[in-house]
Design a protein around this motif. Structure first.
Motif, short mmCIF file in Angstrom:
data_model
loop_
_atom_site.label_atom_id
_atom_site.label_comp_id
_atom_site.label_asym_id
_atom_site.label_seq_id
_atom_site.Cartn_x
_atom_site.Cartn_y
_atom_site.Cartn_z
N ILE A 127 5.23 13.03 -4.22
CA ILE A 127 5.01 11.35 -3.91
C ILE A 127 5.52 10.06 -4.14
CG2 ILE A 127 3.72 9.95 -2.36
CD1 ILE A 127 1.50 12.13 -1.88
N PHE A 179 8.26 12.84 -0.36
CA PHE A 179 7.45 11.74 0.90
C PHE A 179 7.91 10.03 -0.16
CE2 PHE A 179 5.34 15.14 1.73
CZ PHE A 179 5.64 15.05 3.11
N LEU A 189 6.01 6.28 -0.54
CA LEU A 189 4.32 5.03 -0.66
C LEU A 189 4.52 4.42 -1.50
CD1 LEU A 189 2.22 5.09 1.05
CD2 LEU A 189 1.26 6.61 -0.95
N TYR A 210 -3.66 7.28 0.02
CA TYR A 210 -3.07 8.55 -0.47
C TYR A 210 -4.45 9.59 0.34
CZ TYR A 210 -2.92 5.81 -4.93
OH TYR A 210 -2.87 4.56 -5.08
N VAL A 220 -1.97 9.96 4.03
CA VAL A 220 0.04 10.85 3.93
C VAL A 220 -0.50 12.28 3.58
CG1 VAL A 220 1.94 10.75 2.13
CG2 VAL A 220 0.81 8.94 2.50
N THR A 225 0.21 18.52 -5.44
CA THR A 225 1.18 17.65 -5.33
C THR A 225 0.76 16.86 -5.99
OG1 THR A 225 0.67 17.55 -2.72
CG2 THR A 225 1.13 15.30 -3.09
N PHE A 230 2.00 12.49 -7.75
CA PHE A 230 2.62 11.81 -7.35
C PHE A 230 2.61 10.78 -8.68
CE2 PHE A 230 0.47 7.09 -7.63
CZ PHE A 230 1.01 6.12 -5.53
#
Length: 203
Positions: free
Chosen positions: A6, A99, A101, A147, A150, A161, A163
């Motif tokens: 992300i 993704f 964000l 968060y 998502v 994941t 970020f």
């Protein structure tokens, strides 16, 4: 094993300099960024008010600057988007679920799309499984619910994941949700170093 990334937008893909907007607003008479203006900005970033309401809200703090001048000053922070970052993104898009964000507003996104062109913006957006802008989803980082929104929307596993953000408070919010994080320093690091960073996590 990281399978999802992300990304933040500002200072990760597009270079930004908040000082340029502050200086431009000062020239229009905004002496300081007050709590009132901060609240106004946050409301705009989560879509509670529209662009006209936001710019008129700033206008009250200026020397009667016109709306076009204020909009230009607000967008002054948007700088370059190096092509190598887009090319890098296109290279990794098949290897990970990715993704976007971003805490942003309609004014900045409109400026980005006009400054770099619709085809560039389309190429950029198409790299992501989904693009999340705070003004569209009504949530902003570092609120944990942002968060989780998502993660839950795509059944993502936090421990798989990563970020990436340049702002520490947003990194801290992600950590609370169990995400791996990269607090990227735009002065010293570049998103194109991502694979090296992931390797360091796995080592």
């Amino acid at each position: 094993m990281i399978d999802t990334i992300i990304f933040d937008f500002g200072n990760i893909f597009i270079d930004i300099d908040y000082n340029l907007t502050q200086e431009a607003l000062k020239k229009l008479g905004v002496k300081e960024w007050t709590t009132e203006l901060d609240t106004l900005n946050n409301e705009y970033e989560v879509g509670k008010i529209d662009e006209l309401q936001f710019i008129q809200g700033i206008q009250k703090h200026t020397n009667n600057a016109d709306l076009i001048e204020i909009r230009a000053a607000w967008n002054a922070l948007l700088l370059d988007f190096p092509l190598k970052r887009l090319e890098f993104l296109q290279m990794i898009e098949g290897k990970y679920r990715i993704f976007l964000l971003s805490n942003t507003d309609a004014t900045h996104i409109d400026k980005f799309e006009h400054k770099f062109g619709e085809s560039f913006a389309r190429d950029f957006y198409s790299c992501f499984e989904k693009v999340y802008f705070s003004f569209e989803i009504g949530k902003r980082k570092p609120d944990e619910n942002t968060y989780k929104y998502v993660l839950n929307s795509h059944n993502l596993t936090p421990k798989k994941t990563l970020f990436i953000d340049d702002r520490l408070e947003n990194i801290e919010g992600a950590k609370k949700c169990g995400l791996h994080t990269w607090h990227l320093d735009p002065e010293k690091e570049n998103v194109t170093q991502l694979l090296e960073f992931i390797k360091s996590i796995h080592d």
